[in-house]
Design a protein around this motif. Structure first.
Motif, PDB file in Angstrom:
ATOM      1  N   PRO A 267       0.821  -1.233   0.000  1.00 13.66           N
ATOM      2  CA  PRO A 267       0.000   0.000   0.000  1.00 13.66           C
ATOM      3  C   PRO A 267       0.847   1.272   0.000  1.00 13.66           C
ATOM      4  O   PRO A 267       0.533   2.234  -0.704  1.00 13.66           O
ATOM      5  N   LEU A 268       1.931   1.266   0.778  1.00 14.79           N
ATOM      6  CA  LEU A 268       2.802   2.444   0.810  1.00 14.79           C
ATOM      7  C   LEU A 268       3.442   2.694  -0.556  1.00 14.79           C
ATOM      8  O   LEU A 268       3.479   3.823  -1.033  1.00 14.79           O
ATOM      9  N   ARG A 269       3.903   1.639  -1.179  1.00 15.95           N
ATOM     10  CA  ARG A 269       4.582   1.770  -2.483  1.00 15.95           C
ATOM     11  C   ARG A 269       3.623   2.279  -3.550  1.00 15.95           C
ATOM     12  O   ARG A 269       3.987   3.099  -4.399  1.00 15.95           O
ATOM     13  N   ILE A 270       2.375   1.805  -3.514  1.00 17.90           N
ATOM     14  CA  ILE A 270       1.376   2.228  -4.504  1.00 17.90           C
ATOM     15  C   ILE A 270       1.180   3.738  -4.451  1.00 17.90           C
ATOM     16  O   ILE A 270       1.145   4.409  -5.489  1.00 17.90           O
ATOM     17  N   PHE A 271       1.051   4.276  -3.250  1.00 17.94           N
ATOM     18  CA  PHE A 271       0.749   5.697  -3.115  1.00 17.94           C
ATOM     19  C   PHE A 271       1.993   6.587  -3.043  1.00 17.94           C
ATOM     20  O   PHE A 271       1.936   7.754  -3.422  1.00 17.94           O
ATOM     21  N   ALA A 272       3.113   6.038  -2.578  1.00 20.26           N
ATOM     22  CA  ALA A 272       4.331   6.857  -2.456  1.00 20.26           C
ATOM     23  C   ALA A 272       5.100   6.950  -3.759  1.00 20.26           C
ATOM     24  O   ALA A 272       5.800   7.922  -4.008  1.00 20.26           O
ATOM     25  N   GLY A 273       4.976   5.931  -4.609  1.00 18.16           N
ATOM     26  CA  GLY A 273       5.698   5.941  -5.886  1.00 18.16           C
ATOM     27  C   GLY A 273       7.169   5.688  -5.689  1.00 18.16           C
ATOM     28  O   GLY A 273       7.570   4.889  -4.851  1.00 18.16           O
ATOM     29  N   GLY A 274       7.989   6.395  -6.482  1.00 18.52           N
ATOM     30  CA  GLY A 274       9.433   6.245  -6.377  1.00 18.52           C
ATOM     31  C   GLY A 274      10.039   5.621  -7.616  1.00 18.52           C
ATOM     32  O   GLY A 274       9.413   5.596  -8.677  1.00 18.52           O
ATOM     33  N   TYR A 275      11.253   5.119  -7.448  1.00 13.82           N
ATOM     34  CA  TYR A 275      12.012   4.573  -8.575  1.00 13.82           C
ATOM     35  C   TYR A 275      11.326   3.358  -9.183  1.00 13.82           C
ATOM     36  O   TYR A 275      10.785   2.514  -8.477  1.00 13.82           O
ATOM     37  N   HIS A 276      11.352   3.285 -10.518  1.00 15.07           N
ATOM     38  CA  HIS A 276      10.879   2.099 -11.254  1.00 15.07           C
ATOM     39  C   HIS A 276      11.973   1.685 -12.224  1.00 15.07           C
ATOM     40  O   HIS A 276      12.554   2.522 -12.913  1.00 15.07           O
ATOM     41  N   ALA A 277      12.243   0.384 -12.272  1.00 17.47           N
ATOM     42  CA  ALA A 277      13.244  -0.135 -13.207  1.00 17.47           C
ATOM     43  C   ALA A 277      12.758   0.033 -14.644  1.00 17.47           C
ATOM     44  O   ALA A 277      11.557   0.117 -14.899  1.00 17.47           O
ATOM     45  N   LYS A 278      13.714   0.055 -15.582  1.00 16.73           N
ATOM     46  CA  LYS A 278      13.365   0.266 -16.989  1.00 16.73           C
ATOM     47  C   LYS A 278      12.633  -0.920 -17.602  1.00 16.73           C
ATOM     48  O   LYS A 278      11.798  -0.755 -18.479  1.00 16.73           O
ATOM     49  N   THR A 279      12.959  -2.132 -17.168  1.00 13.67           N
ATOM     50  CA  THR A 279      12.319  -3.325 -17.733  1.00 13.67           C
ATOM     51  C   THR A 279      11.668  -4.143 -16.627  1.00 13.67           C
ATOM     52  O   THR A 279      12.071  -4.065 -15.464  1.00 13.67           O
ATOM     53  N   GLN A 280      10.680  -4.953 -17.011  1.00 15.05           N
ATOM     54  CA  GLN A 280       9.990  -5.811 -16.050  1.00 15.05           C
ATOM     55  C   GLN A 280      10.953  -6.845 -15.464  1.00 15.05           C
ATOM     56  O   GLN A 280      10.887  -7.166 -14.283  1.00 15.05           O
TER      57      GLN A 280
ATOM     58  N   ASP B 129      -1.422  14.516 -11.464  1.00 15.26           N
ATOM     59  CA  ASP B 129      -1.819  15.915 -11.428  1.00 15.26           C
ATOM     60  C   ASP B 129      -1.817  16.386  -9.972  1.00 15.26           C
ATOM     61  O   ASP B 129      -1.580  15.605  -9.051  1.00 15.26           O
ATOM     62  N   LEU B 130      -2.067  17.672  -9.764  1.00 20.84           N
ATOM     63  CA  LEU B 130      -1.962  18.274  -8.429  1.00 20.84           C
ATOM     64  C   LEU B 130      -2.889  17.601  -7.420  1.00 20.84           C
ATOM     65  O   LEU B 130      -2.488  17.317  -6.285  1.00 20.84           O
ATOM     66  N   ASP B 131      -4.146  17.336  -7.818  1.00 16.20           N
ATOM     67  CA  ASP B 131      -5.108  16.698  -6.909  1.00 16.20           C
ATOM     68  C   ASP B 131      -4.657  15.286  -6.527  1.00 16.20           C
ATOM     69  O   ASP B 131      -4.774  14.882  -5.366  1.00 16.20           O
ATOM     70  N   GLU B 132      -4.150  14.533  -7.510  1.00 11.95           N
ATOM     71  CA  GLU B 132      -3.670  13.181  -7.234  1.00 11.95           C
ATOM     72  C   GLU B 132      -2.484  13.208  -6.286  1.00 11.95           C
ATOM     73  O   GLU B 132      -2.400  12.388  -5.373  1.00 11.95           O
ATOM     74  N   GLN B 133      -1.584  14.157  -6.478  1.00  9.13           N
ATOM     75  CA  GLN B 133      -0.419  14.267  -5.593  1.00  9.13           C
ATOM     76  C   GLN B 133      -0.847  14.530  -4.159  1.00  9.13           C
ATOM     77  O   GLN B 133      -0.336  13.915  -3.220  1.00  9.13           O
ATOM     78  N   LYS B 134      -1.811  15.443  -3.980  1.00  8.67           N
ATOM     79  CA  LYS B 134      -2.297  15.756  -2.632  1.00  8.67           C
ATOM     80  C   LYS B 134      -2.991  14.546  -1.998  1.00  8.67           C
ATOM     81  O   LYS B 134      -2.793  14.252  -0.817  1.00  8.67           O
ATOM     82  N   LYS B 135      -3.800  13.853  -2.809  1.00 11.41           N
ATOM     83  CA  LYS B 135      -4.531  12.683  -2.316  1.00 11.41           C
ATOM     84  C   LYS B 135      -3.561  11.568  -1.936  1.00 11.41           C
ATOM     85  O   LYS B 135      -3.680  10.962  -0.870  1.00 11.41           O
ATOM     86  N   TYR B 136      -2.573  11.299  -2.781  1.00 12.79           N
ATOM     87  CA  TYR B 136      -1.597  10.242  -2.511  1.00 12.79           C
ATOM     88  C   TYR B 136      -0.743  10.580  -1.289  1.00 12.79           C
ATOM     89  O   TYR B 136      -0.447   9.713  -0.471  1.00 12.79           O
ATOM     90  N   ARG B 137      -0.348  11.843  -1.179  1.00 17.73           N
ATOM     91  CA  ARG B 137       0.454  12.258  -0.025  1.00 17.73           C
ATOM     92  C   ARG B 137      -0.323  12.036   1.271  1.00 17.73           C
ATOM     93  O   ARG B 137       0.217  11.526   2.254  1.00 17.73           O
ATOM     94  N   LYS B 138      -1.594  12.407   1.263  1.00 17.56           N
ATOM     95  CA  LYS B 138      -2.434  12.235   2.448  1.00 17.56           C
ATOM     96  C   LYS B 138      -2.540  10.757   2.828  1.00 17.56           C
ATOM     97  O   LYS B 138      -2.479  10.402   4.007  1.00 17.56           O
ATOM     98  N   ARG B 139      -2.675   9.884   1.819  1.00 17.22           N
ATOM     99  CA  ARG B 139      -2.781   8.447   2.093  1.00 17.22           C
ATOM    100  C   ARG B 139      -1.479   7.890   2.638  1.00 17.22           C
ATOM    101  O   ARG B 139      -1.486   7.052   3.549  1.00 17.22           O
ATOM    102  N   VAL B 140      -0.363   8.336   2.087  1.00 23.35           N
ATOM    103  CA  VAL B 140       0.946   7.894   2.591  1.00 23.35           C
ATOM    104  C   VAL B 140       1.106   8.323   4.047  1.00 23.35           C
ATOM    105  O   VAL B 140       1.524   7.529   4.902  1.00 23.35           O
ATOM    106  N   HIS B 141       0.754   9.564   4.361  1.00 23.72           N
ATOM    107  CA  HIS B 141       0.857  10.059   5.733  1.00 23.72           C
ATOM    108  C   HIS B 141      -0.018   9.228   6.677  1.00 23.72           C
ATOM    109  O   HIS B 141       0.415   8.863   7.776  1.00 23.72           O
ATOM    110  N   SER B 142      -1.231   8.934   6.245  1.00 27.92           N
ATOM    111  CA  SER B 142      -2.149   8.124   7.067  1.00 27.92           C
ATOM    112  C   SER B 142      -1.582   6.729   7.311  1.00 27.92           C
ATOM    113  O   SER B 142      -1.612   6.225   8.439  1.00 27.92           O
ATOM    114  N   LEU B 143      -1.059   6.107   6.263  1.00 27.87           N
ATOM    115  CA  LEU B 143      -0.478   4.766   6.393  1.00 27.87           C
ATOM    116  C   LEU B 143       0.728   4.772   7.327  1.00 27.87           C
ATOM    117  O   LEU B 143       0.897   3.867   8.149  1.00 27.87           O
TER     118      LEU B 143
END
Length: 197
Positions: free
Chosen positions: A66-79, A133-147
């Motif tokens: 759940p944290l990774r889904i909302f926090a994002g971060g580095y992604h490798a170039k290939t699967q 987008d800006l709304d998604e960033q705010k929503k995801y940040r709030k979820r990460v903080h809650s988690l």
């Protein structure tokens, strides 16, 4: 080979459900991503079984996904690279979790606090393939903080009750995620992709 398999999957989807030809790429992409996620999940659980740390691997996935889904971060170039990195990281983290269960001290707690502050400040870190987008960033940040608040409270209580498996998992999850976010931020900076929040 992969194209042939995906073509057969698409034929199966068309016969079993009401799907439009124009949405073919979306359906197949979702199916493929689901398979990759399932492969990573099964590999992590099998690694836990092999290392006699099944409970730890389950707890790790429950906290990390759940944290990774909302926090994002580095992604490798290939699967494939993502799969290899995830597998190696899982093995390393399970050994660290085993170590921390017996050696949970001030250093681990200090590391956890630093990593939590990094996540709190940086999340979410978007990827060029998944801009927010800006709304998604705010929503995801709030979820990460809650988690973060939830897992911190749970692991803190269990730590004081003398149950160290969950705190050990949470320390490793938070430290790993902070590294992934820093790495993602550096990658974005190098490619000129910045977050607006």
């Amino acid at each position: 080979m992969t194209e042939k398999i995906m073509e057969n999957v698409w034929k199966g989807m068309k016969t079993t459900g009401n799907v439009d030809e124009e949405d073919k790429e979306i359906y197949l992409f979702g199916f493929y991503q689901g398979l990759i996620f399932l492969l990573n999940l099964v590999t992590a659980l099998l690694t836990g079984i092999i290392l006699d740390m099944f409970l730890e691997s389950v707890l790790f996935l429950i906290c990390f996904i759940p944290l990774r889904i909302f926090a994002g971060g580095y992604h490798a170039k290939t699967q494939f690279r993502c799969y290899v990195m995830s597998t190696v990281t899982t093995v390393i983290l399970l050994y660290l979790i085993a170590f921390l269960q017996k050696n949970m001290g001030v250093e681990a707690i200090a590391l956890y606090i630093i990593a939590t502050c990094i996540i709190w400040k940086l999340a979410p870190v978007q990827d060029k393939n998944k801009p927010l987008d800006l709304d998604e960033q705010k929503k995801y940040r709030k979820r990460v903080h809650s988690l973060l608040i939830i897992i911190s409270c749970i692991s803190g209580c269990l730590y004081f009750w003398g149950i160290y498996v969950v705190p050990a998992v949470v320390v490793c999850v938070v430290c790993q995620l902070s590294i992934v976010l820093i790495w993602g931020k550096l990658k974005n900076h190098a490619h000129g992709c910045t977050s607006t929040v």
